[in-house]
Scaffold this motif. Structure first.
Motif, PDB file in Angstrom:
ATOM      1  N   ASN A 101       0.293  -1.267   0.138  1.00 16.83           N
ATOM      2  CA  ASN A 101       0.205   0.250  -0.302  1.00 16.83           C
ATOM      3  C   ASN A 101       0.980   1.145  -0.320  1.00 16.83           C
ATOM      4  O   ASN A 101       0.338   2.183   0.617  1.00 16.83           O
ATOM      5  N   CYS A 141      -1.082  -1.711  -4.296  1.00 18.50           N
ATOM      6  CA  CYS A 141      -1.793  -2.022  -3.012  1.00 18.50           C
ATOM      7  C   CYS A 141      -2.558  -3.277  -3.861  1.00 18.50           C
ATOM      8  O   CYS A 141      -2.955  -3.427  -4.305  1.00 18.50           O
ATOM      9  N   GLY A 190      -8.857   1.010  -6.934  1.00 26.07           N
ATOM     10  CA  GLY A 190      -7.623   1.340  -5.655  1.00 26.07           C
ATOM     11  C   GLY A 190      -6.486   2.644  -6.767  1.00 26.07           C
ATOM     12  O   GLY A 190      -6.274   2.680  -7.585  1.00 26.07           O
ATOM     13  N   CYS A 191      -5.679   2.284  -5.508  1.00 24.72           N
ATOM     14  CA  CYS A 191      -4.282   3.183  -5.789  1.00 24.72           C
ATOM     15  C   CYS A 191      -3.259   1.910  -5.740  1.00 24.72           C
ATOM     16  O   CYS A 191      -3.409   0.327  -5.523  1.00 24.72           O
ATOM     17  N   PHE A 202      -4.527   1.793   6.280  1.00 23.28           N
ATOM     18  CA  PHE A 202      -5.318  -0.063   6.012  1.00 23.28           C
ATOM     19  C   PHE A 202      -5.002  -0.714   6.712  1.00 23.28           C
ATOM     20  O   PHE A 202      -5.552  -1.479   7.067  1.00 23.28           O
ATOM     21  N   TRP A 258     -13.015  -8.229   3.801  1.00 17.43           N
ATOM     22  CA  TRP A 258     -12.376  -6.527   3.167  1.00 17.43           C
ATOM     23  C   TRP A 258     -12.949  -6.483   1.798  1.00 17.43           C
ATOM     24  O   TRP A 258     -13.164  -5.448   1.157  1.00 17.43           O
ATOM     25  N   ARG A 298      -9.749   8.844  -6.417  1.00 18.74           N
ATOM     26  CA  ARG A 298      -9.116   9.365  -5.525  1.00 18.74           C
ATOM     27  C   ARG A 298      -8.930  10.917  -5.238  1.00 18.74           C
ATOM     28  O   ARG A 298      -8.712  11.799  -6.106  1.00 18.74           O
ATOM     29  N   LYS A 340       0.801   6.014  -2.439  1.00 18.06           N
ATOM     30  CA  LYS A 340       0.400   7.056  -1.213  1.00 18.06           C
ATOM     31  C   LYS A 340       1.427   8.152  -1.451  1.00 18.06           C
ATOM     32  O   LYS A 340       2.558   8.454  -1.336  1.00 18.06           O
ATOM     33  N   MET A 352      -4.749  -4.589  -1.536  1.00 19.42           N
ATOM     34  CA  MET A 352      -6.732  -4.451  -0.710  1.00 19.42           C
ATOM     35  C   MET A 352      -8.062  -3.466  -0.921  1.00 19.42           C
ATOM     36  O   MET A 352      -8.417  -2.864  -0.924  1.00 19.42           O
ATOM     37  N   GLN A 353      -6.861  -3.480  -2.790  1.00 18.31           N
ATOM     38  CA  GLN A 353      -8.122  -1.977  -3.767  1.00 18.31           C
ATOM     39  C   GLN A 353      -9.643  -1.479  -3.171  1.00 18.31           C
ATOM     40  O   GLN A 353     -10.324  -2.535  -2.845  1.00 18.31           O
ATOM     41  N   CYS A 354      -9.806  -1.240  -2.455  1.00 21.60           N
ATOM     42  CA  CYS A 354     -11.147  -0.466  -1.456  1.00 21.60           C
ATOM     43  C   CYS A 354     -11.726   0.330  -2.716  1.00 21.60           C
ATOM     44  O   CYS A 354     -13.012   0.833  -1.690  1.00 21.60           O
ATOM     45  N   CYS A 392      -0.118   3.859   3.304  1.00 21.16           N
ATOM     46  CA  CYS A 392      -1.925   3.569   3.533  1.00 21.16           C
ATOM     47  C   CYS A 392      -1.967   2.988   5.024  1.00 21.16           C
ATOM     48  O   CYS A 392      -1.154   2.158   4.428  1.00 21.16           O
TER      49      CYS A 392
HETATM   50 FE1  SF4 Z   1      -6.154   2.814  -1.596  1.00 22.27          FE
HETATM   51 FE2  SF4 Z   1      -7.718   1.324  -0.580  1.00 22.27          FE
HETATM   52 FE3  SF4 Z   1      -5.598   0.390  -0.990  1.00 22.27          FE
HETATM   53 FE4  SF4 Z   1      -5.241   1.986   1.141  1.00 22.27          FE
HETATM   54  S1  SF4 Z   1      -6.208  -0.337   1.606  1.00 22.27           S
HETATM   55  S2  SF4 Z   1      -4.028   1.223  -0.645  1.00 22.27           S
HETATM   56  S3  SF4 Z   1      -7.030   3.491   0.318  1.00 22.27           S
HETATM   57  S4  SF4 Z   1      -6.629   0.903  -2.217  1.00 22.27           S
END
Ligand code: SF4
Ligand code: PTT
Length: 599
Positions: free
Chosen positions: A71, A286, A282-283, A481, A234, A179, A74, A288-290, A479
């Protein structure tokens, strides 16, 4: 120290471009991201009008940004805020962060003001200022499409929409059609400089002391995240899982934070998202693409997060998720912060209900909400009243409306109602940018422990969160998260930092960096505001005066005397006086010599 690049400075008034080394002492003391940003603002932006050419807009990565680590896509966007008049920043996940680092830069500082609309084009060592009159007036999605058509998709793109151009005080910088970064008006600062966009294309290697070790640690980290028990859920609901939890625990902002439960919450929660979901993004870097995507009422994709839905849903009485998605998409296209927007619309709906404005705008009025968004973006009609935020609007309307203008220090409150969460109320009130949850999301810990206590241990926990979230994560910059949402161990990060920088950095060192940032940010506020008052570290009156009428927290409100005691402990623990001003010895113990009294 390894793992760093250069600082790139572009002056839009005279077109001057310079590339500067970042001294090791700065890296050691401030790490990166928010740390670099506040250091630069403290030294270079003194008592200026935030929308004048004297303000500076800073895009700052950290040593972990763009590394092959979990992640790590950012960066921080910071400036003196036109919404609050103090320090402002936001954290955005974007390919622009990755490309900036690949181009050899950690920080981009934009100074001055162009006479005509322009965009910045950074291609490794080549930096150009390109005319952009043809892009002015376009929304952020159109702008990104046009720029990708010109420069290819392989790059990073940041842009503002009409809201930034028209200097809506809560305009954000947008990227990747979903974003957003810089809640306290970083988009307006960009607009004030006539800077429509930044395009970055980097082809180099991101530096690190031990690239093999970084890769190895990264792979382990990604695998570990994927194997976490909370990972699958998640991936289904992302941040929207919070909506049901908030409703259950009576902290969902409803009808302009009057209530904490919404009678239609099941129509806009994570389960509804699962039913309507058509994709996810997402970003960079990562797994965990949210960014969960649903189609709005016009069948156009819109990327939803909890804050967007909380503020453009229950807070304004909207109960159709596809309608909420449309409002959210408009905010993204126009480049406005959804939290401040939802708060502003809620404020107007309540003002209408109370007969303080002649216009009739009912709770949940979809047509009126759409029109308001465009009016705010254009600075027209009723939009004019709230385009400077709810604090300014309440000053115009008067008649006690400041009691339910939901902000702290001018920044509208993120989507948590705190009638029954005194710790979270203190968190909003002491956040270094105004009422944002990012520095200390203490609410889940608070609800799970002694919820209505006002004990000192709560204040200690709050400061611990501020050190980790506002201190470490905002400076690293990665990130948070993985740590917050799937219990990824915090102990991984010092190892990452050692592999990247070649230097042992302990968690205690990171806490100290966090404290240094906090103290310098507070000093910046004091200087820019011309002083400080304890009352500025208070949440809005509504939470003290009007208890909720239903749900688990029925009849509950924040106790003013006990809140005040918590604030005293907070100051004491931070080494600040009882007016919220850092003591000389506190500043000096953090190596901030010469800061005390320089306000
Ligand atoms: Fe971005 Fe979500 Fe991944 Fe964090 S968890 S890096 S906000 S996509
Ligand atoms: C962030 C704030 C948030 S916080 C949300 S949803 W959240 C809102 N998102 C908006 C949006 O979208 N469009 C829009 N027009 N306005 C919006 N305003 C709101 O902005 C975001 C994620 C999220 S989703 C959160 S909590 C975490 N925030 C992090 C942080 O602050 N620091 C960090 N090191 N890691 C974080 N990870 C998570 O990132 P701001 P993003 Mg954002 C569509 O910018 O100003 O900080 O406000 O960056 O890339 O969109 O990721 O439930």
């Amino acid at each position: 120290m390894d793992g760093y690049g250069k600082l790139l400075r572009v002056n839009l008034s005279d077109g001057k471009v310079s590339k500067e080394d970042i001294p090791d002492s700065l890296k050691e003391s401030f790490l990166g991201g928010r740390g670099f940003a506040i250091h630069l603002l403290w030294n270079e932006v003194k008592k200026v009008d935030p929308l004048s050419e004297k303000n500076k807009l800073i895009f700052a990565t950290g040593p972990l940004t763009a590394q092959p680590l979990p992640n790590a896509g950012k960066m921080v966007i910071a400036s003196k805020s036109p919404l609050t008049g103090g320090y402002g920043d936001g954290n955005i996940g974007t390919m622009a962060a990755v490309h900036l680092r690949k181009a050899g830069y950690d920080v981009l500082v934009v100074e001055g003001k162009s006479e005509k609309p322009v965009y910045l084009l950074i291609e490794d060592g080549k930096v150009g200022v390109v005319p952009a009159s043809d892009l002015w007036g376009k929304n952020t999605f159109e702008t990104e499409d046009i720029l990708q058509g010109k420069h290819g998709k392989n790059g990073g793109f940041l842009s503002i929409g009409p809201a930034g151009e028209n200097q809506v005080r809560f305009a954000t910088v947008m990227s990747q059609k979903g974003r957003a970064g810089g809640r306290p008006g970083m988009g307006a600062v960009m607009g004030s400089k006539n800077l429509k966009a930044v395009v970055v294309k980097g082809t180099g290697t991101v530096p690190s002391a031990d690239p093999n070790k970084v890769r190895e640690l990264g792979k382990q980290g990604y695998d570990e995240i994927k194997a976490k028990e909370l990972y699958d859920f998640w991936m289904k609901q992302g941040t929207l899982q919070a909506l049901d939890w908030c409703n259950e625990n009576a902290c969902l902002p409803t009808y302009n934070y009057r209530e904490g439960v919404f009678e239609h919450s099941g129509e806009v929660d994570g389960s509804m998202l699962e039913k309507l979901k058509v994709g996810r993004k997402g970003c960079p870097l990562c797994n965990m693409q949210c960014g969960n995507i649903i189609n709005d009422t016009t069948n156009t994709p819109s990327e939803l997060d909890y804050e967007n839905v909380g503020m453009l849903g229950p807070n304004i009485g909207m109960k159709d998720m596809r309608q909420v998605a449309l409002l959210n998409r408009l905010a993204d296209e126009w480049g406005m912060d959804t939290i401040s927007l939802g708060s502003s619309i809620g404020f107007l709906m309540e003002a209408s209900e109370k007969g303080l404005i002649p216009e009739k705008i009912g709770w949940g009025d979809f047509e009126a909400a759409q029109k308001l968004i465009l009016d705010i973006g254009n600075g027209e009609g009723l939009g004019k009243l709230v385009m400077h935020g709810v604090r300014a609007a309440s000053e115009i309307i008067g008649k006690g409306s400041h009691r339910w203008a939901m902000h702290v220090k001018g920044l509208e409150i993120s989507a948590y109602n705190c009638h029954g969460c005194p710790g979270m109320a203190l968190s909003f009130a002491t956040s270094p940018i105004g009422a944002h949850h990012k520095d200390a999301w203490i609410i889940s810990w608070e609800v799970a422990t002694d919820r209505l206590s006002y004990g000192k241990e709560k204040v200690e926990k709050l400061i611990e969160f501020q050190r980790i979230r506002g201190g470490f994560f905002e400076s690293a910059t990665v990130c948070r998260f993985p740590w917050v949402e799937v219990n990824f161990g915090l102990d991984r990060y010092p190892k990452y930092l050692e592999a990247v920088t070649g230097k042992k950095i302990t968690m205690d060192d990171l806490y100290k960096i966090g404290d240094r940032n906090y103290n310098l940010i507070r000093a910046f506020w004091i200087r820019e505001k011309g002083g400080w008052g304890r009352q500025w570290d208070y949440p809005p009156e509504r939470w003290f005066e009007e208890p909720q009428s239903k749900g688990k927290m029925k009849g509950v409100k924040v106790d003013r005397q006990k809140y005040d005691q918590m604030l005293s402990w907070y100051y004491e623990l931070r080494g600040w006086d009882q007016n919220g001003v850092p003591r000389k010895e506190t500043l000096e113990s953090l190596g901030l010599k010469g800061v005390a009294g320089a306000w």
